[in-house]
Motif scaffolding. Structure first.
Motif, PDB file in Angstrom:
ATOM      1  N   MET A  41       0.853  -1.169   0.000  1.00  0.00           N
ATOM      2  CA  MET A  41       0.000   0.000   0.000  1.00  0.00           C
ATOM      3  C   MET A  41       0.900   1.233   0.000  1.00  0.00           C
ATOM      4  O   MET A  41       1.787   1.381   0.823  1.00  0.00           O
ATOM      5  N   GLY A  42       0.619   2.105  -0.928  1.00  0.00           N
ATOM      6  CA  GLY A  42       1.420   3.314  -1.046  1.00  0.00           C
ATOM      7  C   GLY A  42       0.922   4.405  -0.115  1.00  0.00           C
ATOM      8  O   GLY A  42      -0.125   4.306   0.523  1.00  0.00           O
ATOM      9  N   ILE A  43       1.696   5.437  -0.063  1.00  0.00           N
ATOM     10  CA  ILE A  43       1.345   6.577   0.790  1.00  0.00           C
ATOM     11  C   ILE A  43       0.041   7.204   0.319  1.00  0.00           C
ATOM     12  O   ILE A  43      -0.799   7.584   1.141  1.00  0.00           O
ATOM     13  N   ALA A  44      -0.139   7.295  -0.985  1.00  0.00           N
ATOM     14  CA  ALA A  44      -1.373   7.879  -1.522  1.00  0.00           C
ATOM     15  C   ALA A  44      -2.585   7.077  -1.059  1.00  0.00           C
ATOM     16  O   ALA A  44      -3.623   7.650  -0.691  1.00  0.00           O
ATOM     17  N   GLN A  63      -2.799   5.278   1.658  1.00  0.00           N
ATOM     18  CA  GLN A  63      -2.975   5.513   3.087  1.00  0.00           C
ATOM     19  C   GLN A  63      -3.716   6.832   3.343  1.00  0.00           C
ATOM     20  O   GLN A  63      -4.610   6.902   4.175  1.00  0.00           O
ATOM     21  N   PHE A  64      -3.343   7.864   2.608  1.00  0.00           N
ATOM     22  CA  PHE A  64      -4.016   9.158   2.761  1.00  0.00           C
ATOM     23  C   PHE A  64      -5.472   9.067   2.306  1.00  0.00           C
ATOM     24  O   PHE A  64      -6.363   9.647   2.919  1.00  0.00           O
ATOM     25  N   LYS A  65      -5.697   8.341   1.218  1.00  0.00           N
ATOM     26  CA  LYS A  65      -7.054   8.183   0.712  1.00  0.00           C
ATOM     27  C   LYS A  65      -7.922   7.444   1.736  1.00  0.00           C
ATOM     28  O   LYS A  65      -9.058   7.847   2.007  1.00  0.00           O
ATOM     29  N   ASP A  66      -7.379   6.377   2.328  1.00  0.00           N
ATOM     30  CA  ASP A  66      -8.118   5.628   3.339  1.00  0.00           C
ATOM     31  C   ASP A  66      -8.402   6.491   4.565  1.00  0.00           C
ATOM     32  O   ASP A  66      -9.511   6.483   5.115  1.00  0.00           O
ATOM     33  N   LYS A  67      -7.387   7.240   4.991  1.00  0.00           N
ATOM     34  CA  LYS A  67      -7.551   8.096   6.170  1.00  0.00           C
ATOM     35  C   LYS A  67      -8.574   9.195   5.894  1.00  0.00           C
ATOM     36  O   LYS A  67      -9.411   9.507   6.749  1.00  0.00           O
ATOM     37  N   SER A  68      -8.520   9.779   4.710  1.00  0.00           N
ATOM     38  CA  SER A  68      -9.473  10.844   4.395  1.00  0.00           C
ATOM     39  C   SER A  68     -10.899  10.284   4.324  1.00  0.00           C
ATOM     40  O   SER A  68     -11.851  10.934   4.753  1.00  0.00           O
ATOM     41  N   GLN A  69     -11.045   9.079   3.798  1.00  0.00           N
ATOM     42  CA  GLN A  69     -12.372   8.448   3.753  1.00  0.00           C
ATOM     43  C   GLN A  69     -12.872   8.156   5.164  1.00  0.00           C
ATOM     44  O   GLN A  69     -14.033   8.372   5.477  1.00  0.00           O
ATOM     45  N   GLU A  70     -11.977   7.692   6.019  1.00  0.00           N
ATOM     46  CA  GLU A  70     -12.346   7.407   7.414  1.00  0.00           C
ATOM     47  C   GLU A  70     -12.799   8.685   8.123  1.00  0.00           C
ATOM     48  O   GLU A  70     -13.820   8.691   8.825  1.00  0.00           O
ATOM     49  N   LEU A  71     -12.066   9.774   7.920  1.00  0.00           N
ATOM     50  CA  LEU A  71     -12.430  11.044   8.542  1.00  0.00           C
ATOM     51  C   LEU A  71     -13.753  11.578   7.982  1.00  0.00           C
ATOM     52  O   LEU A  71     -14.576  12.127   8.723  1.00  0.00           O
ATOM     53  N   ALA A  72     -13.965  11.410   6.688  1.00  0.00           N
ATOM     54  CA  ALA A  72     -15.222  11.846   6.081  1.00  0.00           C
ATOM     55  C   ALA A  72     -16.395  11.051   6.655  1.00  0.00           C
ATOM     56  O   ALA A  72     -17.454  11.622   6.958  1.00  0.00           O
ATOM     57  N   ASP A  73     -16.209   9.751   6.833  1.00  0.00           N
ATOM     58  CA  ASP A  73     -17.265   8.919   7.418  1.00  0.00           C
ATOM     59  C   ASP A  73     -17.566   9.339   8.856  1.00  0.00           C
ATOM     60  O   ASP A  73     -18.729   9.396   9.264  1.00  0.00           O
ATOM     61  N   GLN A  74     -16.514   9.636   9.618  1.00  0.00           N
ATOM     62  CA  GLN A  74     -16.709  10.088  10.997  1.00  0.00           C
ATOM     63  C   GLN A  74     -17.473  11.414  11.031  1.00  0.00           C
ATOM     64  O   GLN A  74     -18.366  11.607  11.863  1.00  0.00           O
ATOM     65  N   ALA A  75     -17.133  12.309  10.137  1.00  0.00           N
ATOM     66  CA  ALA A  75     -17.802  13.609  10.082  1.00  0.00           C
ATOM     67  C   ALA A  75     -19.279  13.440   9.737  1.00  0.00           C
ATOM     68  O   ALA A  75     -20.144  14.085  10.336  1.00  0.00           O
ATOM     69  N   LYS A  76     -19.576  12.571   8.770  1.00  0.00           N
ATOM     70  CA  LYS A  76     -20.972  12.323   8.401  1.00  0.00           C
ATOM     71  C   LYS A  76     -21.750  11.742   9.573  1.00  0.00           C
ATOM     72  O   LYS A  76     -22.893  12.128   9.831  1.00  0.00           O
TER      73      LYS A  76
END
Length: 63
Positions: free
Chosen positions: A1-4, A6-19
């Motif tokens: 898994m590349g850094i990109a 990891q960032f994509k997964d983290k951003s999706q996780e944060l977006a889900d938490q915000a929703k």
């Protein structure tokens, strides 16, 4: 898994938490407004019952 990825997964996780938090806040607000409306409705019914009682009293003693 590349850094990109990891960032994509983290951003999706944060977006889900915000929703989820937004939906929770919306649900709380809906419940709160229903509670207030219920209290207002009860107060209006109490005022109406008191007015009806005064009207019946007045009708009985006007005759």
């Amino acid at each position: 898994m590349g850094i990109a990825d990891q960032f994509k997964d983290k951003s999706q996780e944060l977006a889900d938490q915000a929703k989820k938090k937004m939906n929770d806040k919306k649900d709380d607000a809906d419940r709160s407004s229903r509670d207030e409306d219920g209290k207002q409705d009860e107060q209006a019914r109490a005022r109406q019952r008191a007015q009806d009682a005064r009207d019946r009293f007045d009708d009985n003693y006007d005759a």
